[in-house]
Enzyme design. Structure first.
Site, mmCIF file in Angstrom:
data_model
loop_
_atom_site.group_PDB
_atom_site.id
_atom_site.type_symbol
_atom_site.label_atom_id
_atom_site.label_comp_id
_atom_site.label_asym_id
_atom_site.label_seq_id
_atom_site.Cartn_x
_atom_site.Cartn_y
_atom_site.Cartn_z
ATOM 1 N N HIS A 1 0.773 -1.148 -0.055
ATOM 2 C CA HIS A 1 0.018 0.228 -0.102
ATOM 3 C C HIS A 1 1.084 1.213 -0.006
ATOM 4 O O HIS A 1 1.732 1.432 0.801
ATOM 5 C CB HIS A 1 -0.869 -0.165 1.411
ATOM 6 N N TYR B 1 -5.994 9.261 1.607
ATOM 7 C CA TYR B 1 -6.242 9.755 2.694
ATOM 8 C C TYR B 1 -4.925 10.608 3.268
ATOM 9 O O TYR B 1 -3.705 10.332 2.480
ATOM 10 C CB TYR B 1 -6.321 8.824 4.027
ATOM 11 N N ASP C 1 -29.556 -19.806 16.031
ATOM 12 C CA ASP C 1 -30.815 -20.694 16.050
ATOM 13 C C ASP C 1 -30.890 -21.575 15.361
ATOM 14 O O ASP C 1 -30.273 -21.597 14.176
ATOM 15 C CB ASP C 1 -31.941 -19.819 16.204
#
Length: 806
Positions: free
Chosen positions: A219, A247, A537
């Site tokens: 990266h 960013y 469940d």
């Protein structure tokens, strides 16, 4: 005597684990690392440290929140705040969605206009953006400071940290871990070994037969030279320009820039050390400036002050990516005591460490971790090809806007039912889940929309977002199920065969309801953890004295069953999903359609609700269960995969005179919401008790014992309860995770929702204060709009439960 613990890796995760485990009282802890302390050379050593807490996952948001809290206490966090900006209308709408998540999870946030964004971050060109999303409690983690501070606390309690101590082998004996061996031949005996080795973790796992599904990925990160506009030492918020995969953060008078827009570059661990030989640490590859050029051009447009600045340095840092973007946490099923805590970024590190420490020391974490569990993946998802392809896609999508019904585009077609070719011929649009191809709706039913519209059925027009991965055909399919008859492919429902002389006792101890009834009985029941939280469940059918068929939710249930098997060989658990198939046939005309095919009596008196019958339809051996997740007359009809195509054709032909259709998952979801049926993992998780989730009826407190019973007996009344809400506007739709407000205060959040063709409104589940009564008005924030709704008694449709007992 205290358990001996060895942690492999002294990065941000390993140091946090040492701190959290010693805090819980286990102090015989040794932490080893292949590099120096505490700048070890792993991902922590170069991580930019941005902590944005907002996440579509409640669990991940909670893990980040604790990280902020802890690092603040350690004086290793700079709360500069976070700012995400939108340069497209689509992103601006998505920032509203993120703002909704923040309100749902209790994270302070606000939406800003361009001028307000520029006031917070003066380097921004306000003319380039449409608005922004500000989170003032986000900030910069000082990763190395936090790692050392946590290590020092652990050392003060008795832990020891060893530098240049590379673990090369995990030792085992009698089915459990016994210690580790290092590169210099030292052996460290251990009762618990935790692999927190970062992107080296997959290699260590492979050596002991454990697949750790992660891919190390390069990266790009760069730093500018000095920026004159920052000479005054301004503390600017972290900035995300996600429309361009960028960013930013400040380093004094310089700006650091991270970029996800380049092609994903998986790292070859076999050549890693030679590939990084020229860099300062083995987690940093040489910078690739030509790939960074688009990022730099876009950065200069968004931040004009960079126009005359040069890049000063850069590197391609290595981080771990997983097929679904979540961490990999849990204990090796076949080697007790060996745990992994991998693919954890700084953002969630302290939260993960606390949860894993609780899991190891007490047996159950306080927070639900099913999204992060090591065993959440299906078998095919453990293949190197799948892991590599999907992890690369996860890298590409880091900053993409992902719709909640958007499923991976590749690989597809890995699991198909015997009905697949028939479904394609009928124009099925497929979703993917558990690697199965699942029809969402069928183009063959398009003609029903006009027919039903003429009868007064409403087909509201959806907005672009809620109309994505959706068709109004699903409304017709749901309505047709209530008035005629429909076939649903239930093959993807996970099925286990539990057999043996100890099977009944095993299931009785594992589940909450009484499953020890006579053969032919079907029981809805729950799996609880030791804290009384709902792990899953189940539908348990007793087919004979020593044979049960269990309908479950996925691989985590098989893991739980396997870990609790008695050691005497009296119980066998087999996953039979792939070798069998199932069609749900439901609707008021279901009996008219199916009875002529069967010699046995399928009347309500002859074959009652929650009963199972092994019989034949035509010449096909089947197991029929009188259950209905859609709340209609009918059956789940099972057979082996070899008979699947013949079963479809038999039922399809028999249903022609009754105008049978085949219907998809969207209609199915709508109908189950009408009937008040829960979806585990979405509506309820291990953080919820049966009473809170509205499934207390599945708990038989008179049973002598079952896992979680003691916790339920000492539980306090729940403060929040899962409730049905019905939206007032017939054209309003929500999709899940939206905040719910009562009298101006956020009181809960939506879990799942669907449009009801029966009542002509959207029905949703929401976690709300228990004191809120049916009839109470609530508001739901959906993207840029606010809808009103009413809490409704359950079930919304057919409260007398007469439809399923015709």
């Amino acid at each position: 005597m205290q358990p001996r613990v060895v942690i492999i890796g002294a990065g941000i995760v390993g140091t946090a684990l040492a701190d959290e485990i010693t805090r819980l009282g286990w102090t015989d802890v040794t932490v080893t690392d292949r590099g120096p302390l505490f700048r070890t050379g792993g991902s922590t050593s170069h991580a930019p440290g941005l902590v944005f807490q907002t996440n579509g996952s409640k669990t991940m948001a909670e893990l980040a929140r604790y990280t902020v809290q802890k690092f603040t206490e350690l004086e290793a966090f700079d709360p500069v705040g976070g700012l995400e900006v939108a340069t497209t209308p689509h992103r601006w709408t998505d920032l509203h969605r993120r703002h909704g998540w923040a309100k749902s999870w209790g994270i302070e946030s606000r939406l800003l206009d361009p001028q307000e964004c520029a006031k917070l971050h003066p380097l921004l060109d306000p003319d380039r953006i449409l608005g922004g999303y500000h989170t003032p409690t986000d900030g910069l983690a000082l990763a190395l400071t936090a790692a050392e501070a946590q290590a020092r606390r652990a050392i003060a309690r008795g832990a020891r940290f060893l530098a240049y101590c590379e673990v090369v082998e995990i030792l085992r004996g009698d089915g459990r871990v016994t210690g580790v061996r290092t590169a210099d031949g030292q052996e460290f005996p251990a009762d618990v070994v935790i692999c927190a080795a970062g992107f080296w973790g997959a290699e260590l796992g492979r050596a002991v037969g454990l697949t750790v599904p992660l891919v190390p990925m390069a990266h790009q990160f760069a730093k500018t030279g000095p920026v004159p506009a920052l000479d005054g030492g301004e503390r600017l918020p972290m900035l995300r320009h996600q429309d361009a995969d960028l960013y930013y953060r400040t380093y004094g008078d310089r700006i650091g820039i991270g970029y996800y827009g380049h092609d994903p570059r998986p790292v070859d661990m076999r050549t890693l050390l030679q590939d990084t030989a020229s860099e300062s640490m083995p987690s940093m590859l040489p910078f690739t400036p030509e790939e960074f050029e688009p990022a730099w051009r876009e950065s200069q447009r968004l931040l004009p002050a960079l126009g005359a600045i040069e890049l000063a340095e850069g590197f391609d840092g290595i981080f771990s990516f997983t097929p679904d973007g979540f961490p990999i946490l849990g204990e090796h099923r076949d080697m007790a005591g060996l745990w992994v805590a991998e693919a954890v970024w700084v953002t969630h590190s302290a939260g993960v460490a606390r949860a894993v420490a609780e899991w190891i020391v007490t047996g159950t974490p306080e927070i639900d971790l099913h999204e992060c569990d090591l065993y959440r993946f299906e078998d095919a998802a453990h293949s190197p090809d799948f892991i590599r392809r999907t992890s690369m896609q996860a890298f590409v999508e880091v900053y993409d806007i992902i719709h909640p019904h958007q499923y991976r585009s590749a690989p597809r077609g890995l699991r198909t039912s015997p009905f697949y070719s028939r479904q394609k011929a009928l124009g099925a649009y497929f979703f993917e889940g558990g690697l199965w191809e699942r029809p969402a709706w069928f183009d063959a039913n398009a003609h029903l929309t006009a027919e039903l519209a003429a009868q007064g059925v409403d087909f509201p027009v959806r907005d672009e977002w809620s109309g994505s991965f959706y068709s109004p055909i699903s409304i017709a399919e749901a309505r047709w199920t209530r008035t005629h008859v429909a076939m649903y492919d239930m093959t993807p429902l996970t099925r286990y065969e539990v057999s043996g002389s100890g099977a009944a006792a095993f299931l009785q101890q594992l589940t909450t309801n009484d499953v020890g009834k006579k053969p032919g009985a079907v029981t809805y029941t729950l799996l609880l953890d030791y804290n009384g939280g709902i792990r899953s469940d189940l539908t348990v059918a007793r087919l004979s004295d020593q044979l049960f068929q269990v309908g479950a939710n996925g691989p985590l249930d098989f893991d739980w069953f396997t870990r609790h098997l008695p050691g005497d060989g009296s119980v066998t658990v087999r996953d039979i999903t792939g070798g069998t198939c199932c069609l749900g046939v439901w609707g008021p005309k279901a009996r008219d359609m199916v009875q002529p095919l069967c010699a046995d009596d399928l009347s309500h008196k002859g074959f009652g609700y929650f009963r199972a019958l092994r019989t034949h339809l035509g010449s096909i051996p089947v197991t029929m269960m009188r259950v209905s997740y859609v709340g209609e007359l009918g059956w789940e009809i099972y057979t082996t995969a070899e008979h699947g195509a013949a079963l479809w054709d038999l039922l399809w032909d028999a249903g022609a005179e009754h105008r049978v259709i085949t219907a998809g998952r969207i209609a199915f979801n709508s109908l189950r919401l009408e009937k008040g049926y829960r979806s585990w993992g979405t509506d309820m998780t291990a953080e919820h008790t049966p009473e809170a989730a509205g499934v207390g009826f599945a708990v038989r407190h008179s049973k002598a014992s079952f896992i979680g019973k003691a916790a339920l007996e000492s539980a306090v009344p729940p403060q929040k309860t899962l409730r049905s809400v019905v939206l007032d506007d017939p054209h309003a739709v929500v999709l899940g995770k939206e905040p719910v407000t009562i009298d101006g205060v956020v009181a809960g959040y939506i879990t799942s929702a669907g449009y009801s063709a029966t009542i002509g409104r959207c029905i949703a589940y929401a976690w709300l204060p228990t004191a809120v009564e049916p009839g109470a008005q609530v508001q739901i924030d959906y993207l840029t709009q606010t809808f009103t709704a009413r809490v409704h008694a359950e079930p919304v449709v057919d409260p007398e439960m007469s439809l399923i007992r015709r």
